[in-house]
Scaffold this motif. Structure first.
Motif, PDB file in Angstrom:
ATOM      1  N   ALA A   1     -78.194  35.733  11.073  1.00 20.87           N
ATOM      2  CA  ALA A   1     -77.258  36.198  12.219  1.00 20.87           C
ATOM      3  C   ALA A   1     -76.929  35.307  13.062  1.00 20.87           C
ATOM      4  O   ALA A   1     -75.730  34.999  13.520  1.00 20.87           O
ATOM      5  CB  ALA A   1     -78.321  37.192  13.340  1.00 20.87           C
TER       6      ALA A   1
ATOM      7  N   GLU B   1     -76.299  31.881  11.930  1.00 23.22           N
ATOM      8  CA  GLU B   1     -75.199  31.315  11.244  1.00 23.22           C
ATOM      9  C   GLU B   1     -73.764  32.162  11.184  1.00 23.22           C
ATOM     10  O   GLU B   1     -72.741  31.483  10.979  1.00 23.22           O
ATOM     11  CB  GLU B   1     -75.901  30.921   9.835  1.00 23.22           C
ATOM     12  N   THR B   2     -74.061  33.289  10.876  1.00 22.43           N
ATOM     13  CA  THR B   2     -72.808  33.726  10.359  1.00 22.43           C
ATOM     14  C   THR B   2     -72.008  34.742  11.752  1.00 22.43           C
ATOM     15  O   THR B   2     -70.863  34.824  11.413  1.00 22.43           O
ATOM     16  CB  THR B   2     -73.181  35.085   9.323  1.00 22.43           C
ATOM     17  N   GLU B   3     -72.812  34.885  12.596  1.00 21.41           N
ATOM     18  CA  GLU B   3     -72.211  35.869  13.697  1.00 21.41           C
ATOM     19  C   GLU B   3     -72.491  35.260  15.102  1.00 21.41           C
ATOM     20  O   GLU B   3     -72.261  35.797  16.254  1.00 21.41           O
ATOM     21  CB  GLU B   3     -72.507  37.280  13.633  1.00 21.41           C
ATOM     22  N   ASN B   4     -73.178  34.167  14.971  1.00 22.95           N
ATOM     23  CA  ASN B   4     -73.739  33.532  16.163  1.00 22.95           C
ATOM     24  C   ASN B   4     -74.259  34.440  17.329  1.00 22.95           C
ATOM     25  O   ASN B   4     -74.392  34.244  18.211  1.00 22.95           O
ATOM     26  CB  ASN B   4     -72.468  32.893  17.116  1.00 22.95           C
ATOM     27  N   LEU B   5     -75.279  35.346  16.554  1.00 16.53           N
ATOM     28  CA  LEU B   5     -76.081  36.211  17.286  1.00 16.53           C
ATOM     29  C   LEU B   5     -77.617  35.655  17.434  1.00 16.53           C
ATOM     30  O   LEU B   5     -78.245  35.340  16.328  1.00 16.53           O
ATOM     31  CB  LEU B   5     -75.918  37.447  16.537  1.00 16.53           C
TER      32      LEU B   5
ATOM     33  N   ASP C   1     -68.695  39.602   6.904  1.00 20.88           N
ATOM     34  CA  ASP C   1     -67.977  39.327   8.045  1.00 20.88           C
ATOM     35  C   ASP C   1     -66.752  38.780   7.559  1.00 20.88           C
ATOM     36  O   ASP C   1     -66.483  37.826   6.427  1.00 20.88           O
ATOM     37  CB  ASP C   1     -68.753  38.282   8.639  1.00 20.88           C
ATOM     38  N   LYS C   2     -65.555  39.075   8.222  1.00 15.63           N
ATOM     39  CA  LYS C   2     -64.396  38.370   7.781  1.00 15.63           C
ATOM     40  C   LYS C   2     -64.115  36.896   7.722  1.00 15.63           C
ATOM     41  O   LYS C   2     -63.286  36.490   6.871  1.00 15.63           O
ATOM     42  CB  LYS C   2     -63.107  39.081   8.673  1.00 15.63           C
ATOM     43  N   THR C   3     -64.984  36.428   8.627  1.00 14.51           N
ATOM     44  CA  THR C   3     -64.798  34.860   8.654  1.00 14.51           C
ATOM     45  C   THR C   3     -65.530  33.974   7.597  1.00 14.51           C
ATOM     46  O   THR C   3     -65.503  33.003   7.439  1.00 14.51           O
ATOM     47  CB  THR C   3     -65.173  34.425  10.021  1.00 14.51           C
ATOM     48  N   ASN C   4     -66.581  34.934   6.874  1.00 13.62           N
ATOM     49  CA  ASN C   4     -67.490  34.379   6.079  1.00 13.62           C
ATOM     50  C   ASN C   4     -66.760  34.123   4.608  1.00 13.62           C
ATOM     51  O   ASN C   4     -66.981  34.844   3.604  1.00 13.62           O
ATOM     52  CB  ASN C   4     -68.722  35.384   5.890  1.00 13.62           C
TER      53      ASN C   4
END
Length: 150
Positions: free
Chosen positions: A22, A24-28, A121-124
């Protein structure tokens, strides 16, 4: 590499993976207590989903969860791959490919399961490249969501 169904003993590692994913991929930053309860719910109730882990030399190095969607169009179940994580030290070593192939083999062997889906995620872009390399495509659907935050 051994691919197996996750067990109760894997819960701490699964939680650690999801906290890292979370961030790493979405900064959550997920609430560890809520996450642990959510993951425990899946481990305790197969109707909610199932976790699979990849082990190398006795160490869990990757995991994913599947959940289920009924498809009226296909008169069968579609498995959704979610919560994918591979330990950074083991990326590029075929861990996700082994997990995916295991899931795909289970789907192929069961006539009631019609296919596999996942969202990313679109940015991954690195994950998207892996999924495409394994024969998946993102041509048909865009995912929209509304989530209640607590």
């Amino acid at each position: 590499m051994l691919i197996r169904s996750a067990q109760e003993k894997d819960l701490p590692q699964l939680v650690a993976f999801q906290l890292a994913m979370a961030l790493e991929t979405e900064n959550l930053q997920l609430d560890p207590a809520v996450l642990t309860q959510g993951m425990q719910a899946v481990l305790s109730d197969a109707n909610k989903g199932a976790y699979f882990v990849a082990e190398m030399e006795g160490k869990v190095v990757g995991s994913l969860m599947i959940t289920y969607e009924w498809s009226d169009w296909r008169n069968g179940m579609v498995w959704w791959i979610q919560s994918v994580f591979v330990d950074k030290d083991f990326r590029g070593k075929g861990v996700y490919k082994a997990l995916y192939t295991h899931i795909q083999d289970l789907v192929k062997a069961d006539e009631k399961i019609r296919g596999i889906r996942l969202y990313v995620d679109k940015t991954n872009t690195s994950a998207q490249a892996v999924y495409k390399k394994l024969g998946m495509n993102g041509e048909h659907y865009a995912t929209f969501e509304w989530m209640k935050f607590f």
